[in-house]
Design a protein around this motif. Structure first.
Motif, mmCIF file in Angstrom:
data_model
loop_
_atom_site.group_PDB
_atom_site.id
_atom_site.type_symbol
_atom_site.label_atom_id
_atom_site.label_comp_id
_atom_site.label_asym_id
_atom_site.label_seq_id
_atom_site.Cartn_x
_atom_site.Cartn_y
_atom_site.Cartn_z
ATOM 1 N N ARG A 1 0.842 -1.205 0.000
ATOM 2 C CA ARG A 1 0.000 0.000 0.000
ATOM 3 C C ARG A 1 0.880 1.259 0.000
ATOM 4 N NH1 ARG A 1 -5.410 0.954 1.740
ATOM 5 N NH2 ARG A 1 -5.722 2.840 2.964
ATOM 6 N N ALA B 1 -6.215 9.095 -2.424
ATOM 7 C CA ALA B 1 -6.977 8.818 -1.200
ATOM 8 C C ALA B 1 -8.314 8.171 -1.533
ATOM 9 C CB ALA B 1 -7.192 10.109 -0.413
ATOM 10 N N ASP C 1 -9.559 4.455 -0.452
ATOM 11 C CA ASP C 1 -10.675 4.544 0.485
ATOM 12 C C ASP C 1 -10.216 5.110 1.836
ATOM 13 O OD1 ASP C 1 -13.316 4.351 1.197
ATOM 14 O OD2 ASP C 1 -13.141 2.303 1.954
ATOM 15 N N THR C 2 -9.456 6.190 1.758
ATOM 16 C CA THR C 2 -9.002 6.847 2.976
ATOM 17 C C THR C 2 -9.136 8.354 2.776
ATOM 18 O OG1 THR C 2 -7.146 7.019 4.525
ATOM 19 C CG2 THR C 2 -6.576 6.911 2.210
ATOM 20 N N ASN C 3 -8.653 9.128 3.730
ATOM 21 C CA ASN C 3 -8.715 10.587 3.529
ATOM 22 C C ASN C 3 -7.319 11.128 3.250
ATOM 23 O OD1 ASN C 3 -7.372 11.378 6.049
ATOM 24 N ND2 ASN C 3 -9.208 10.553 7.027
ATOM 25 N N ALA D 1 -4.694 11.062 6.188
ATOM 26 C CA ALA D 1 -4.185 9.721 6.495
ATOM 27 C C ALA D 1 -3.223 9.272 5.402
ATOM 28 C CB ALA D 1 -5.345 8.747 6.633
ATOM 29 N N LEU D 2 -3.552 9.621 4.170
ATOM 30 C CA LEU D 2 -2.668 9.252 3.051
ATOM 31 C C LEU D 2 -1.347 10.016 3.145
ATOM 32 C CD1 LEU D 2 -2.162 7.807 0.363
ATOM 33 C CD2 LEU D 2 -3.181 9.787 -0.775
#
Lengths: 222, 84
Positions: A161, A180, A184-186, A189-190
């Motif tokens: 990842r 992102a 499937d993250t924001n 966080a990325l």
């Protein structure tokens, strides 16, 4: 018809935008128009990647972005702390909306699934004939050894990842917003994921005695 | 030099240290700083952490540049509607 008020205090903006339809509608129109003019200026003056678009197309694009931005501002009025001019705060939100739209359009066909396995994008080996003069056999060997270390770092130090996110961001130049969504993250966080990957690689390289200057010099010379 | 290799090397060695500013914090500070920036303050002097973040986050740098571009244009009347 309600009178247009182009300059409002922060309290007047908030009162109008939080008010009932008769007070709210002209304030919404004024805000949208103001944001649209700023976005149009930016798109038409600063975005060379949009230079093929006509003025009419840029107008349409900035109108759509301003519409989205106005709604975003309206939905976030509670978060305005009064620590700047209201319109400055609204412009910050409009910039995010506009640039996010541009990034999504630029990478609409992007897929992380198309990124190859760790390290496969690197040159298979140092080409001794590349550059203005042939490399010495010792230099070719040195380059190949370092390429092997870089390849090992990408596959052993990073998770799959992390590698795909870092590759998309750093090599392909894909927007964090777009990556992102794919993961499937924001965005924050990325950013942290990529930041951690960069730090792990830097520590790994430093432990191997590989500095940026050394690498640039080794692979940059011809 | 191979372009992909160069980009990987650069992104690895230009990262900042743990504890620096993240993207949301950077974004949320733009409007607060404008009144200082428009009067000539240097971001690197008033909020070094934000300057460090901008130096290694091209996305936030793009947004910062767009924001200051629009704000300066407004300040100079370049986005004003034509007078009736």
């Amino acid at each position: 018809m309600a009178e247009r008020i182009l300059d409002r205090t922060n309290d007047e903006w908030l009162a109008a935008l939080q008010g009932a339809g008769e007070a709210q509608a002209p304030a919404l129109d004024d805000l949208k128009e103001r944001l649209q003019r700023g976005i149009f200026y930016y798109l038409s003056r600063e975005r060379s990647d949009l230079s093929s678009l006509s003025s009419h197309e840029l107008e349409q694009m900035s109108e759509d972005m301003a519409q989205d931005a106005t709604l975003r501002v309206l939905n976030n009025l509670d978060s305005f702390r009064g620590d700047s001019m209201f319109t400055t705060w609204a412009t910050r939100i409009a910039v995010r909306v506009a640039i996010s739209d541009l990034r999504r359009a630029r990478y609409k066909d992007f897929s992380l699934d198309n990124i190859m396995a760790d390290g496969d994008f690197l040159p298979a080996s140092a080409n001794p004939l590349m550059g203005e003069r042939p490399l010495s056999p010792e230099r070719v060997t040195e380059r190949n050894e370092v390429l092997g270390k870089i390849r090992a770092a990408l596959s052993e130090v990073l998770t799959d990842r992390q590698f795909r996110a870092l590759y998309a961001y750093a090599v392909q130049g894909v927007s964090l917003d777009v990556i992102a969504e794919e993961l499937d993250t924001n965005r924050n966080a990325l950013y942290k994921l990529i930041h951690d990957a960069r730090q792990k690689l830097r520590i790994y390289f430093e432990n191997q005695g590989l500095s940026m200057d050394y690498l640039i010099n080794l692979f940059g010379e011809s | 030099m191979d372009e992909k290799l160069r980009k990987i090397i650069e992104v690895i060695f230009t990262t900042h240290e743990e504890g620096e500013m993240d993207c949301p914090t950077c974004h949320e500070n733009l409007h607060r700083l404008w009144s200082l920036v428009e009067n000539g303050a240097e971001i690197s002097e008033i909020v070094p952490a934000l300057a460090a973040h901008l130096a290694c986050c091209p996305e936030c740098k793009e947004e910062y540049d767009a924001f200051t571009c629009i704000m300066r244009a407004e300040q100079q009347g370049l986005t004003s509607p034509p007078e009736a």
